[in-house]
Motif scaffolding. Structure first.
Motif, PDB file in Angstrom:
ATOM      1  N   THR A 134       9.191  -2.779   2.987  1.00 59.06           N
ATOM      2  CA  THR A 134       8.665  -4.017   2.701  1.00 59.06           C
ATOM      3  C   THR A 134       6.674  -3.297   1.280  1.00 59.06           C
ATOM      4  O   THR A 134       7.251  -2.590   1.479  1.00 59.06           O
TER       5      THR A 134
ATOM      6  N   GLN B  72       4.371  -4.383   1.367  1.00 57.80           N
ATOM      7  CA  GLN B  72       3.263  -2.916   2.192  1.00 57.80           C
ATOM      8  C   GLN B  72       3.464  -1.689   2.852  1.00 57.80           C
ATOM      9  O   GLN B  72       2.316  -1.363   2.578  1.00 57.80           O
ATOM     10  N   GLY B  73       4.687  -1.582   2.397  1.00 61.03           N
ATOM     11  CA  GLY B  73       5.064  -0.209   2.470  1.00 61.03           C
ATOM     12  C   GLY B  73       6.172  -0.211   3.273  1.00 61.03           C
ATOM     13  O   GLY B  73       7.419  -0.351   3.918  1.00 61.03           O
TER      14      GLY B  73
END
Length: 127
Positions: free
Chosen positions: A96, A98-99
């Motif tokens: 994602t 985000q990571g």
């Protein structure tokens, strides 16, 4: 055709996603297949980090063929990558903005799920 939903346990391999409980990183995972929605895709739901039990899942939908191919050899497509890890485990990597979440499954649970999806897809539609 009927929806296939299977619950499994998996182990989180990324520190950022480890559950709060001290159970060695095991998490409940929902494997879902809905042939009426998209007969070529499967969905994997992981518990959302930082929420109470049963309050939500992060879900990834990707090609069923990717999951099957990844059980035999490394395979990847966009935000999901799958590869075998020894003889009895498989790793699924979810990306994602985000990571990245890296989750290890027992191969037999994924094979059982895939078999159920092919059976569900082959069932005739009742009129």
């Amino acid at each position: 055709m009927s929806v296939v939903e299977q619950y499994a346990r998996a182990h989180v391999l990324t520190d950022a996603d480890l559950p709060d409980e001290d159970d060695g990183g095991a998490i409940p995972v929902v494997l879902r297949y809905d042939p009426d929605h998209d007969p070529r895709s499967v969905c994997v739901g992981l518990p959302a980090r930082g929420r109470g039990p049963g309050t939500g899942f992060r879900e990834w939908t990707f090609d069923r063929a990717l999951l099957e191919q990844g059980l035999r050899a490394p395979a990847g497509n966009g935000e999901v990558r799958v590869w075998p890890c020894g003889r009895v485990q498989a790793v699924v990597e979810f990306h994602t903005p985000q990571g990245c979440s890296v989750v290890q499954f027992e191969t037999k649970a994924l094979i059982r799920f895939l078999r159920r999806t092919y059976t569900a897809a082959a069932q005739p539609v009742a009129h």
